[in-house]
Scaffold this motif. Sequence first.
Motif, PDB file in Angstrom:
ATOM      1  N   LYS A 305       0.824  -1.210   0.000  1.00 18.58           N
ATOM      2  CA  LYS A 305       0.000   0.000   0.000  1.00 18.58           C
ATOM      3  C   LYS A 305       0.862   1.265   0.000  1.00 18.58           C
ATOM      4  O   LYS A 305       0.472   2.281  -0.590  1.00 18.58           O
ATOM      5  CB  LYS A 305      -0.944  -0.015   1.208  1.00 18.58           C
ATOM      6  N   ASN A 306       2.028   1.190   0.652  1.00 19.79           N
ATOM      7  CA  ASN A 306       2.942   2.334   0.620  1.00 19.79           C
ATOM      8  C   ASN A 306       3.509   2.553  -0.777  1.00 19.79           C
ATOM      9  O   ASN A 306       3.688   3.690  -1.226  1.00 19.79           O
ATOM     10  CB  ASN A 306       4.083   2.123   1.620  1.00 19.79           C
ATOM     11  N   ILE A 307       3.767   1.454  -1.483  1.00 21.57           N
ATOM     12  CA  ILE A 307       4.259   1.546  -2.862  1.00 21.57           C
ATOM     13  C   ILE A 307       3.175   2.115  -3.767  1.00 21.57           C
ATOM     14  O   ILE A 307       3.411   3.041  -4.547  1.00 21.57           O
ATOM     15  CB  ILE A 307       4.698   0.159  -3.373  1.00 21.57           C
ATOM     16  N   TRP A 308       1.979   1.575  -3.661  1.00 21.63           N
ATOM     17  CA  TRP A 308       0.845   1.972  -4.504  1.00 21.63           C
ATOM     18  C   TRP A 308       0.506   3.458  -4.344  1.00 21.63           C
ATOM     19  O   TRP A 308       0.124   4.123  -5.305  1.00 21.63           O
ATOM     20  CB  TRP A 308      -0.360   1.109  -4.142  1.00 21.63           C
ATOM     21  N   ASN A 309       0.682   3.961  -3.134  1.00 24.63           N
ATOM     22  CA  ASN A 309       0.354   5.364  -2.850  1.00 24.63           C
ATOM     23  C   ASN A 309       1.600   6.256  -2.755  1.00 24.63           C
ATOM     24  O   ASN A 309       1.509   7.395  -2.286  1.00 24.63           O
ATOM     25  CB  ASN A 309      -0.432   5.453  -1.544  1.00 24.63           C
ATOM     26  N   SER A 310       2.724   5.762  -3.202  1.00 27.06           N
ATOM     27  CA  SER A 310       3.981   6.499  -3.068  1.00 27.06           C
ATOM     28  C   SER A 310       4.071   7.678  -4.030  1.00 27.06           C
ATOM     29  O   SER A 310       3.365   7.748  -5.038  1.00 27.06           O
ATOM     30  CB  SER A 310       5.166   5.560  -3.315  1.00 27.06           C
ATOM     31  N   LYS A 311       4.987   8.571  -3.726  1.00 24.67           N
ATOM     32  CA  LYS A 311       5.239   9.720  -4.600  1.00 24.67           C
ATOM     33  C   LYS A 311       5.773   9.252  -5.950  1.00 24.67           C
ATOM     34  O   LYS A 311       5.440   9.824  -6.997  1.00 24.67           O
ATOM     35  CB  LYS A 311       6.242  10.660  -3.926  1.00 24.67           C
ATOM     36  N   LYS A 312       6.575   8.195  -5.940  1.00 28.02           N
ATOM     37  CA  LYS A 312       7.140   7.658  -7.182  1.00 28.02           C
ATOM     38  C   LYS A 312       6.032   7.168  -8.114  1.00 28.02           C
ATOM     39  O   LYS A 312       6.049   7.437  -9.319  1.00 28.02           O
ATOM     40  CB  LYS A 312       8.110   6.519  -6.858  1.00 28.02           C
ATOM     41  N   TYR A 313       5.051   6.448  -7.563  1.00 25.78           N
ATOM     42  CA  TYR A 313       3.926   5.949  -8.359  1.00 25.78           C
ATOM     43  C   TYR A 313       3.061   7.121  -8.834  1.00 25.78           C
ATOM     44  O   TYR A 313       2.618   7.175  -9.987  1.00 25.78           O
ATOM     45  CB  TYR A 313       3.082   4.971  -7.533  1.00 25.78           C
ATOM     46  N   ALA A 314       2.831   8.080  -7.942  1.00 23.24           N
ATOM     47  CA  ALA A 314       2.023   9.253  -8.299  1.00 23.24           C
ATOM     48  C   ALA A 314       2.681  10.046  -9.432  1.00 23.24           C
ATOM     49  O   ALA A 314       2.001  10.506 -10.360  1.00 23.24           O
ATOM     50  CB  ALA A 314       1.830  10.147  -7.078  1.00 23.24           C
ATOM     51  N   ASN A 315       3.998  10.185  -9.369  1.00 21.88           N
ATOM     52  CA  ASN A 315       4.724  10.905 -10.428  1.00 21.88           C
ATOM     53  C   ASN A 315       4.607  10.179 -11.762  1.00 21.88           C
ATOM     54  O   ASN A 315       4.499  10.819 -12.821  1.00 21.88           O
ATOM     55  CB  ASN A 315       6.194  11.064 -10.048  1.00 21.88           C
ATOM     56  N   PHE A 316       4.624   8.847 -11.728  1.00 23.20           N
ATOM     57  CA  PHE A 316       4.497   8.091 -12.973  1.00 23.20           C
ATOM     58  C   PHE A 316       3.097   8.265 -13.567  1.00 23.20           C
ATOM     59  O   PHE A 316       2.944   8.445 -14.781  1.00 23.20           O
ATOM     60  CB  PHE A 316       4.794   6.609 -12.746  1.00 23.20           C
ATOM     61  N   ARG A 317       2.081   8.227 -12.715  1.00 20.39           N
ATOM     62  CA  ARG A 317       0.714   8.460 -13.221  1.00 20.39           C
ATOM     63  C   ARG A 317       0.598   9.869 -13.814  1.00 20.39           C
ATOM     64  O   ARG A 317      -0.086  10.067 -14.819  1.00 20.39           O
ATOM     65  CB  ARG A 317      -0.299   8.263 -12.089  1.00 20.39           C
ATOM     66  N   GLN A 318       1.253  10.833 -13.180  1.00 20.24           N
ATOM     67  CA  GLN A 318       1.215  12.190 -13.705  1.00 20.24           C
ATOM     68  C   GLN A 318       1.913  12.277 -15.060  1.00 20.24           C
ATOM     69  O   GLN A 318       1.473  13.022 -15.945  1.00 20.24           O
ATOM     70  CB  GLN A 318       1.863  13.164 -12.714  1.00 20.24           C
ATOM     71  N   GLN A 319       2.985  11.515 -15.241  1.00 19.44           N
ATOM     72  CA  GLN A 319       3.656  11.451 -16.542  1.00 19.44           C
ATOM     73  C   GLN A 319       2.701  10.934 -17.624  1.00 19.44           C
ATOM     74  O   GLN A 319       2.686  11.441 -18.743  1.00 19.44           O
ATOM     75  CB  GLN A 319       4.868  10.512 -16.465  1.00 19.44           C
ATOM     76  N   ILE A 320       1.918   9.941 -17.266  1.00 25.40           N
ATOM     77  CA  ILE A 320       0.930   9.382 -18.200  1.00 25.40           C
ATOM     78  C   ILE A 320      -0.047  10.469 -18.631  1.00 25.40           C
ATOM     79  O   ILE A 320      -0.373  10.617 -19.817  1.00 25.40           O
ATOM     80  CB  ILE A 320       0.159   8.211 -17.550  1.00 25.40           C
ATOM     81  N   LEU A 321      -0.512  11.254 -17.666  1.00 24.47           N
ATOM     82  CA  LEU A 321      -1.496  12.298 -17.942  1.00 24.47           C
ATOM     83  C   LEU A 321      -0.901  13.460 -18.741  1.00 24.47           C
ATOM     84  O   LEU A 321      -1.622  14.150 -19.466  1.00 24.47           O
ATOM     85  CB  LEU A 321      -2.076  12.832 -16.625  1.00 24.47           C
ATOM     86  N   GLY A 322       0.398  13.666 -18.622  1.00 27.66           N
ATOM     87  CA  GLY A 322       1.018  14.820 -19.266  1.00 27.66           C
ATOM     88  C   GLY A 322       1.690  14.539 -20.595  1.00 27.66           C
ATOM     89  O   GLY A 322       1.844  15.442 -21.418  1.00 27.66           O
TER      90      GLY A 322
END
Length: 341
Positions: A305-322
């Motif tokens: 759950k820490n991995i799934w909600n991590s800043k690293k994962y969030a940054n990757f999702r943001q890359q997808i959106l951008g």
Amino acid sequence: MKGSVLYDNLRILRLLNPRRCWNLLVLGSSFILSRLFKKNFHRGLPFTLSIEPTTACNLGCPECPSGLKQFTRPTGKIDLASNKRIIEQVGKQLFYINYYFQGEPFLNPDFLELVKEAKKHRIYTATSTNAHFINRDKAREIVNSGLDRLIISIDGTTQETYENYRVHGKLEKVLEASRLLVEAKKELNSPTPHLIFQFLVVKPNEHQVEDVFKLADATGIDEVRLKSAQVYDYEHGNPLIPENEKYARYVRKKDGTFRLKAETGNHCWRMWSSCVLTWDAQVVPCCFDKDATIRLGSVLKEDFKNIWNSKKYANFRQQILGGRNEIEICRNCSEGSKVWV
């Protein structure tokens, strides 16, 4: 076949308890909001997961890094303790595990024990196999394990066509394994596993599309699925790209070069709903990251759950959106298209 497919879908729906339904609603809502505002907004936990039993494979398929032995990551197999740890960490909202990523699952001698662990948690289980290691006893073990869905790769209805892609493979072994599985289901009076012939449509076998449906019907297979082939060098054409564009992931442009058929866009539902775990418990974003180049964490070192909600994962999702097409593993991805993958 239609009745079998309907029954399989009903089995999946029966696993959707209130907790899982709520999580799915939360995931879907956060994905929609993220697409609307082009900003990562993520709530919920994955409702589906791919877990890799092994990277080893007995075949040498021309567009598969596992078959070609081209991985930079080590070859290995997941152990029972890691599988159990993953299931316990991911959460009770998880209701579907695809025990496949790269490699041939039945080369892991403990493969069916992985399935049994998931079934203790009322999780729907599936896998994909080249069916070269299924004899009569193994067929009965598969049925008794509770495995819900078994995809059998059959990319040709004659040996000559089949081995064109499934290098070193024997079609007769695939057909014999299929017959044994059908017999075992009847003998044990079991509706599972739901048996699927998966036909990877490439230029050398596209003339046999109709034949594979007839073969499945004659064998007693529950369903046939046609799959489009991913090829790595497609821009200037590839001998595997089908002539019939409805079976291809790529279309020819006016200048004679090829492009992806799918209009991908800056979004990806998989980044919100699922992820992949390699045999050594590394979390990677999806099945297009075959060599596990984007490692988001290890469940052997930290809580999922820490991995799934991590800043690293969030940054990757943001890359997808951008700018999804700027990400290497996304450039040859058909997610979002009408082509089934």
